[in-house]
Design a protein around this motif. Structure first.
Motif, PDB file in Angstrom:
ATOM      1  N   THR A   5       1.767  -2.816  -8.472  1.00 18.12           N
ATOM      2  CA  THR A   5       0.856  -3.797  -7.887  1.00 18.12           C
ATOM      3  C   THR A   5      -0.384  -4.030  -8.744  1.00 18.12           C
ATOM      4  N   GLY A 281       5.451  -8.937  -6.773  1.00 20.14           N
ATOM      5  CA  GLY A 281       4.367  -8.785  -5.816  1.00 20.14           C
ATOM      6  C   GLY A 281       4.853  -8.257  -4.484  1.00 20.14           C
ATOM      7  N   ASP A 282       4.357  -7.087  -4.090  1.00 19.74           N
ATOM      8  CA  ASP A 282       4.662  -6.525  -2.771  1.00 19.74           C
ATOM      9  C   ASP A 282       4.176  -7.488  -1.683  1.00 19.74           C
ATOM     10  N   VAL A 285       0.684  -7.089  -0.140  1.00 21.31           N
ATOM     11  CA  VAL A 285      -0.370  -7.440  -1.081  1.00 21.31           C
ATOM     12  C   VAL A 285      -0.465  -8.968  -1.235  1.00 21.31           C
TER      13      VAL A 285
ATOM     14  N   GLN B 169      -3.319   3.014  -5.529  1.00 24.50           N
ATOM     15  CA  GLN B 169      -3.121   1.652  -6.029  1.00 24.50           C
ATOM     16  C   GLN B 169      -4.348   0.788  -5.748  1.00 24.50           C
ATOM     17  N   GLY B 256       7.008   0.714  -1.787  1.00 23.88           N
ATOM     18  CA  GLY B 256       6.984  -0.212  -2.918  1.00 23.88           C
ATOM     19  C   GLY B 256       8.298  -0.163  -3.674  1.00 23.88           C
TER      20      GLY B 256
END
Ligand SMILES: Cc1cc2nc3c(=O)[nH]c(=O)nc-3n(C[C@H](O)[C@H](O)[C@H](O)COP(=O)(O)OP(=O)(O)OC[C@H]3O[C@@H](n4cnc5c(N)ncnc54)[C@H](O)[C@@H]3O)c2cc1C
Ligand SMILES: Cc1cc2nc3c(=O)[nH]c(=O)nc-3n(C[C@H](O)[C@H](O)[C@H](O)COP(=O)(O)OP(=O)(O)OC[C@H]3O[C@@H](n4cnc5c(N)ncnc54)[C@H](O)[C@@H]3O)c2cc1C
Lengths: 517, 517
Positions: A5, A281-282, A285, B169, B256
């Motif tokens: 990320t 992209g998660d 997020v 993160q 993730g």
């Protein structure tokens, strides 16, 4: 390995060596090992590597460097390069996703990609980066992911709907076994999935055309819509992949036991769709970025700034018009208004709460304390916008009368189903009254029955050939059971009448047991 | 192949041949092929087969027959038997689920399992079946499935929570990267999963002890609680497996990218939990049975009949006490009351609507038209009952003060989270006011923060050894990255520095391309 990320957190360094005119690429920690790129494990000869540029001990941020990984004559990793496959995964087993570590690996200075920033021979750093431009390729990848999610879901819906028309289960009081597609509970699994497939298709189309327009603008020197595009692609990528994955699983389950077999073809679609919630992209997020950006646009709009075209709603006030409270006309216009007001009411509430929190907390803490609300804003915005695009497609396209009637029902189901899914928030925020909600709930039940006769046609219309569906259950000709039987027979375990494990394990055990009798 | 859910629809026949004192077992159609039994593909020597008993052309319904499948000396299928593996599936790849077809296969008359029904030498049929007794083994299997789902989820929650304490993160404004477990959105993925793990554990325990009690009753000749047990195990099996599967996937996603690797261990847990929604009864069908049975008990209770112990709520009226409308005391007692009233209000509404529909529709159609509501009743009942059992466990068990405080928070989160998930229905049915709902929403956010310091301890308390978790991310020692790296290196694709596909495919392609340069 340590950062996906947060790109700025990448630890790989590219240190400029003035004497030799090299960059020294190095992975200083175990977490700086690159993980996941497809093809890296056994195939790629070159990689574009993102690394922290260092000149004279000073860091200059992330930049891109072209690195040769393998010898072009024998395919062996070059000295200073350690790489390999990352081992077994949930899906994509045929892809060699890889890992990569550098040990003081040298590349010529000119291997830095210098379009937006340069390091000269004497180590002088110059830069003309417009940060958003760097994200452009990510935006267009996200755009493609939306279409991918739409396709995966539409294929799963095709398979499950066709199978449900073939499958019969449980005799009624007349002794007849209905097609399972006639059960209300089964319709509730499949018809929202069909309507979502259409919604995501139209969404992908709209994002694509918007994206192309922005690209043309940029070539003409105008990058004013980049932020809007960023917000839109973040939100829609997350929305499309999250919704698609959960409905694909619903389609799989609707096939009963045979849905769990790879013969159904649905598990593969699921595994293909699933990581799209994570890569590029998660989703959480991305929702946060989209929501945060909507809040910014909203504040600007409240200050009188012009509102981007896909965010016209932000210029409105968010009060519920009296005619909505008294509405008796339950149609697409009303549903669109409901979802718009929902978004606006979430935004105005969150703005107020964020301001309150900001008084007592620092910016990070305040943002974190409201991050669930910010995700909700992004979701509400995406839902509203996909409905707007669905309705636009109905209006703009030339349909014959029968097709249009059915497509309006599909669109209506998309709207009412999602209004009901969000009924808690809509009632809570007084966007919809209890009486209205109960009308909408009845409408959903009616729509399931109305759509039943056209359900198979609606998925046939996606026109996926059998070759692509690769499913015994979703075949166009409906010969489900013959196909399942052939699929079973072709198992590699059936190549011999007696499996090799018999001599090795079963026979000795059996003999030992029989000796005891 | 054609029937899993509807046992009466099975087409395999067992025809009595008086002359030879045999039953002839036969699969008359392709759909009568048996599909799915584990071990059938390559392993089993015997099967207990359910078939339609036929004597002198007259059908007598489903009965069980012991059939030898393979020769005990060479393991080959016997003449008249065709069987094999059903080929590749989503999970359980190491299990040889099989198919089986009979071609006029003869077994001695005495191979019929004759405890509850008999066929004499002259073909006379007698029966003393109490139908519910037949389901007893299914009930205890369902009971075990609940525990299985609780375990799968608790393991996934352990992995994801531990990893989220290691994973960092995105730097905050002070340049520090938080543990992802500190993000509110991450807590919202994991803490409801932890609370559900505990709820399902306690649920499995309660169902087990109830089940054992009923078995003892039956041995004493009292089968009066069989229907209650059936209703309970149908509903709870569906509830536990459905909830667990969706939260396991949430745990996976919360890891993730690395969550998608088998290194995380979560995909295997998911694939193990998933088909439990289908086997031993498809969840929708089970919810319908549970809901229908609750409606029956309710009608009986309204007529003055005594109410089974696990369904005491059905004896109540379903009106909302004034003190709930004015409640200021937000605690477990209130939440329990809310979920109880929710169940009751769904039941009373559906009873009224079913009666209305029955006037204009036949029984099948009326039931089908309200089947979504009936599923909702079953879900609401299960949610309420799991909360009751959770609270009972808190009260009955001896806890030290600190542990009890935390466990009350876990229980509270289970309650408020699920109240919020169902807020649409609760507001719609006027069980909860908007003001109360907004208090409950704030309480959930508070609880996330309150539980944060104990999150890792709460999953450590499940005490799964690393050997069982089999996860690089969920290791007790937290050495995540070293483990991931070792896992990657051990990939079979890395056994040779250059993969065999290089000589075969890549090299010729590369040479052809280079020749063009
Ligand atoms: C991994 C695995 C292992 C298995 N192991 C075994 C085993 O060892 N032995 C064995 O005998 N079987 C086994 N099975 C088969 C399993 O028991 C059946 O798949 C299960 O009972 C569901 O039945 P079905 O497949 O016929 O689904 P179907 O009933 O065909 O379901 C299809 C759809 O129709 C719906 N539906 C069906 N009837 C109704 C209704 N009356 N009202 C509303 N909706 C309805 C369902 O909800 C579902 O959405 C196994 C299956 C799996 C996946
Ligand atoms: C199949 C597959 C293929 C891939 N292919 C490639 C490839 O070709 N090239 C490549 O470079 N990468 C690739 N990736 C990696 C992928 O891009 C990353 O996994 C992805 O960006 C997510 O980052 P992460 O793994 O660091 O997750 P993390 O960020 O560690 O996520 C863990 C959890 O923390 C949460 N979280 C993280 N930051 C925040 C925040 N700021 N606020 C709130 N919550 C937060 C997330 O929501 C998530 O729940 C691939 C991954 C997969 C699964």
């Amino acid at each position: 390995m340590g950062h996906g990320t947060y790109v700025k957190g990448l630890e790989t360094t590219a240190t400029f060596d003035r004497d030799t005119q090299h960059f020294i690429i190095h992975s200083p920690t175990i977490t700086s090992t690159k993980f996941w790129p497809a093809g890296l494990g056994c195939t790629c000869n070159y990689a574009v590597v993102m690394a922290q540029l260092i000149i004279d001990q000073k860091p200059y941020g992330m930049h891109l460097f072209l690195c040769q990984l393998r010898d072009l004559h024998d395919h062996k990793p070059l000295p200073g390069i350690e790489l390999g496959d990352i081992n077994s995964k949930f899906g994509f087993e045929i892809v060699d996703n890889g890992y990569l570590k550098f040990n003081q690996y040298r590349i010529p200075r000119t291997n830095m990609l210098m379009r937006h920033a340069q390091v000269s021979k004497d180590g002088t750093y110059t830069s003309q980066t417009i940060p958003q431009i760097v994200y452009l390729s990510m935006m267009s990848t996200r755009m493609m992911i939306i279409q991918g999610a739409a396709d995966d879901l539409a294929m799963a819906a095709t398979i499950a709907t066709r199978y449900s028309a073939v499958r019969r289960q449980t005799a009624n009081s007349k002794g007849v076994e209905p097609q399972v597609l006639d059960y209300q509970t089964q319709q509730m699994k499949l018809f929202p999935a069909i309507s979502l497939s259409y919604a995501l298709w139209f969404c992908a189309r709209s994002v694509r055309s918007f994206c192309n327009q922005v690209m043309i603008d940029i070539q003409g020197g105008n990058d004013s819509r980049l932020k809007e595009l960023h917000c839109l692609t973040c939100g829609m990528k997350a929305f499309a992949t999250e919704m698609a994955a959960s409905y694909i699983e619903m389609c799989r389950r609707s096939c009963g036991g045979h849905g769990y077999s790879h013969a159904s073809g649905i598990p593969k679609l699921y595994l293909q769709c699933l990581p799209q919630s994570t890569y590029e992209g998660d989703n959480t997020v991305l929702y946060l970025q989209c929501g945060r950006s909507l809040l910014k646009f909203y504040m600007l709009a409240q200050g009188g700034a012009p509102v981007p075209s896909t965010m016209q709603l932000l210029a409105e006030t968010g009060t519920i018009p009296a005619n909505l409270q008294a509405a008796t006309d339950f149609n697409l216009t009303l549903y669109e208004l409901i979802l718009k007001l929902n978004t606006l009411s979430l935004i105005t509430d969150t703005v107020a709460r964020l301001q309150e929190s900001s008084a007592s907390k620092n910016a990070d803490a305040a943002f974190n304390a409201h991050s669930l609300e910010i995700v909700d804003i992004a979701k509400a915005y995406c839902l509203y916008t996909t409905l707007v695009w669905f309705i636009e497609t109905l209006e703009e396209t030339e349909w014959d009368y029968e097709a249009k009637t059915v497509m309006v029902q599909v669109c209506e189901l998309y709207a009412v189903h999602n209004i009901l899914v969000n009924s808690g928030s809509l009632l809570q925020n007084k966007v919809v009254t209890r009486q209205q909600m109960s009308r909408i709930a009845s409408r959903r039940v009616e729509l399931l029955a109305e759509l039943r006769p056209n359900a198979v046609t609606l998925v046939d219309a996606f026109d996926y050939p059998d070759r692509l569906l690769n499913s015994c259950l979703g075949r166009y000709d409906g010969n489900v059971y013959e196909a399942l039987y052939e699929y079973a027979k072709s198992s590699s375990l059936n190549h011999h009448q007696v499996h090799s494990s018999y001599e090795k394990h079963i026979k000795p055990m059996q003999q030992a047991l029989m000796a005891k009798l």
